[in-house]
Design a protein around this motif. Structure first.
Motif, PDB file in Angstrom:
ATOM      1  N   THR A 186       0.810  -1.218   0.000  1.00 36.03           N
ATOM      2  CA  THR A 186       0.000   0.000   0.000  1.00 36.03           C
ATOM      3  C   THR A 186       0.844   1.269   0.000  1.00 36.03           C
ATOM      4  O   THR A 186       0.365   2.329  -0.400  1.00 36.03           O
ATOM      5  N   GLU A 199       3.154   2.864  -7.395  1.00 35.89           N
ATOM      6  CA  GLU A 199       2.363   3.979  -7.911  1.00 35.89           C
ATOM      7  C   GLU A 199       2.929   4.476  -9.236  1.00 35.89           C
ATOM      8  O   GLU A 199       2.186   4.793 -10.174  1.00 35.89           O
ATOM      9  N   ARG A 213       2.037   1.967 -11.940  1.00 36.54           N
ATOM     10  CA  ARG A 213       0.609   2.001 -12.249  1.00 36.54           C
ATOM     11  C   ARG A 213       0.287   3.184 -13.155  1.00 36.54           C
ATOM     12  O   ARG A 213      -0.551   3.084 -14.052  1.00 36.54           O
ATOM     13  N   GLU A 234       5.756  -5.639  -8.446  1.00 34.87           N
ATOM     14  CA  GLU A 234       5.087  -5.990  -7.189  1.00 34.87           C
ATOM     15  C   GLU A 234       5.824  -7.122  -6.478  1.00 34.87           C
ATOM     16  O   GLU A 234       6.019  -7.087  -5.252  1.00 34.87           O
ATOM     17  N   TYR A 261      -5.142  -3.862  -6.760  1.00 35.09           N
ATOM     18  CA  TYR A 261      -5.232  -2.916  -7.877  1.00 35.09           C
ATOM     19  C   TYR A 261      -5.776  -3.637  -9.103  1.00 35.09           C
ATOM     20  O   TYR A 261      -5.275  -4.695  -9.493  1.00 35.09           O
ATOM     21  N   ASP A 262      -6.810  -3.069  -9.695  1.00 37.36           N
ATOM     22  CA  ASP A 262      -7.434  -3.657 -10.878  1.00 37.36           C
ATOM     23  C   ASP A 262      -6.911  -2.939 -12.125  1.00 37.36           C
ATOM     24  O   ASP A 262      -7.322  -1.811 -12.400  1.00 37.36           O
ATOM     25  N   LEU A 288      -6.876   9.572  -8.143  1.00 35.01           N
ATOM     26  CA  LEU A 288      -5.607   8.834  -8.166  1.00 35.01           C
ATOM     27  C   LEU A 288      -4.421   9.711  -7.823  1.00 35.01           C
ATOM     28  O   LEU A 288      -3.369   9.201  -7.429  1.00 35.01           O
TER      29      LEU A 288
END
Length: 474
Positions: free
Chosen positions: A43, A49, A52, A140, A441-442, A471
């Motif tokens: 997290t 981040e 993503r 990840e 996270y999708d 976001l």
């Protein structure tokens, strides 16, 4: 079939399907489990981040490519002031040519046929999105493995500090005993000096161990995003396949870096085909509406046109052919990269299993070494009290015991890191595989919002703006 034979004294249950992280157990306010560290890393990570956001950028590439198949509508407007004089030879009359003209144009264009070039680019962009998703999973895995190493590093450093503190206490006692025996003439000044030197060395080692603990805490804070609470040894190792070849087969099928490389090959092949289509003709539908008006006179013109246009670049100095050859070379390079990644993945699995086997053997040996060193130290200490051993013998036995205990601490921490490294090498060290209690996270959610290239002022575009705002982080 799973690994179940672990060194004596650390036989750990490995029968759970995923991990024995104690996820269902209530967490004390000042305690941290390995699961807590993994959740914090997932997290908190800025690297996640960042990647993503890169994935969202790749999603937009699909929208940009898809927009090339949709109509293009644009307008232009102009205001022109004409001035001057005109004189004809027939009438010899001079006429002032002074007027102000306004013009407005609306132009629409649509590509009807381009031999599949634009559709191939859309498919290539989709493959790039899939590659980026897999790259995000690989990131990840790296973050979660680093969290495991950071957690075990804090445990290892704390145990080292405890060992060093105990070592200082024992050597303080030995120095006091040596001093008492010197006072009654049982030992020489040399024995006292040896005890003093050993105690000074132990205090130096304690200072170093405390420094290592500070560094371990800093690493934990960097990875997890907060200071560690009271960390405790994990209750069990993750479930691991015992057969190395079977694990390699799983890695070849599932490892995200290999799947990412496969999608990169597919994207490069599609782009190579698209560049060949660029060398062929295109057919466009064009339409135009125009309005002009002379503001100095009661004159205006309204009209429009619609038509088909076909065209092809015949020669551009060889640029199109060079572009096609470059795209093919890039596709060949991606195939070579796929071969390299496949070899690296299988090698990483083999290395991870070799490391685990080595650490297990080291842990078993260190346990036997600790037991033997403890027996030797206790015996030599008793013999020294009876005068059968020298102070140097006691100090050497204490150092041997400390060395054995240090090796045991190192091997115990390394065992867990090695086990989780096997999970990472087979592509199973993800928040989903570990069943971490986090909001996963999708990657498809944002893609589904942008894949149809919504206009900014549309309902879907406004919804997308709200998502982007949510976001953003300060």
């Amino acid at each position: 079939m799973f690994i179940s034979k672990l060194p004596a004294g650390v036989r750990l249950a490995a029968s759970v399907c995923v991990l024995g992280l104690g996820l269902a157990a209530p967490r004390a306010a000042d305690a941290d489990t390995l699961a807590d560290a993994l959740v914090g890393a997932y997290t908190y990570s800025g690297l996640l981040e960042q990647n993503r956001a890169l994935l969202r950028a790749a999603d937009e590439d699909v929208a940009v490519a898809a927009a090339a198949l949709k109509p293009v509508l644009r307008w232009s407007a102009g205001l022109t002031q004409n001035f001057g004089r005109v004189r004809t030879s027939a009438s010899r009359v001079t006429i002032d040519n002074d007027d102000l003209t306004a013009a407005l144009n609306l132009i629409a264009e649509l590509v009807l046929y381009d031999f599949g070039s634009r559709r191939l680019r859309i498919e290539a962009a989709k493959e790039s999105v899939l590659a980026t998703r897999e790259a995000l999973l690989d990131i990840e895995q790296q973050i979660l493995l680093r969290a495991v190493a950071a957690y075990m590093g804090v445990i290892e450093a704390q145990e080292f500090v405890a060992l060093r503190e105990n070592n200082v206490r024992l050597l303080t006692q030995e120095l006091r005993a040596a001093q008492d025996r010197f006072d009654v003439g049982e030992v020489t000044r040399t024995d006292v000096a040896l005890a003093q030197a050993q105690l000074a060395q132990a205090r130096s080692g304690l200072a170093a161990a405390r420094g290592e603990l500070v560094s371990a805490v800093e690493e934990y804070r960097n990875v997890v995003g907060r200071d560690p609470g009271t960390v405790r040894q994990p209750s069990s190792l993750p479930a691991i396949r015992e057969n190395v070849d079977a694990a390699k087969a799983v890695a070849v099928r599932n490892h995200p870096s290999l799947k990412s490389a496969q999608h990169q090959v597919a994207a490069a092949d599609l782009l190579a085909r698209a560049t060949l289509s660029d060398m062929k003709p295109t057919i466009n539908l064009t339409g135009r509406l125009a309005a002009t008006e002379n503001l100095n006179a009661n004159e205006f013109n309204r009209g429009g046109s619609i038509g088909l246009e076909a065209g092809q670049t015949i020669y551009q100095g060889g640029a199109l052919s060079a572009t096609a050859r470059r795209a093919q070379a890039q596709a060949d390079a991606q195939r070579g990269n796929l071969h390299t990644v496949r070899n690296d993945v299988t090698q990483d699995v083999g290395n991870a299993y070799a490391t685990l086997t080595t650490v297990q053997a080291q842990l078993a040996a260190s346990e036997r070494q600790v037991r033997a060193a403890q027996i030797a130290f206790d015996g030599i200490r008793e013999e020294a009290a009876l005068g059968a051993r020298t102070t140097l013998d006691v100090l050497d036995a204490e150092q041997a015991l400390l060395d054995a205990q240090s090796l045991q601490v190192q091997a115990r921490a390394a065992l867990y890191v090695a086990a989780y490294r096997i999970l990472a090498s087979t592509g199973r060290l993800t928040a989903k595989d570990l069943r971490l209690p986090v909001q996963l996270y999708d990657p498809a959610e944002y893609y589904n919002l942008v894949k149809d290239s919504p206009a900014r002022l549309s309902k879907q575009g406004r919804q997308l703006d709200r998502v982007l705002k949510s976001l953003q982080k300060d």
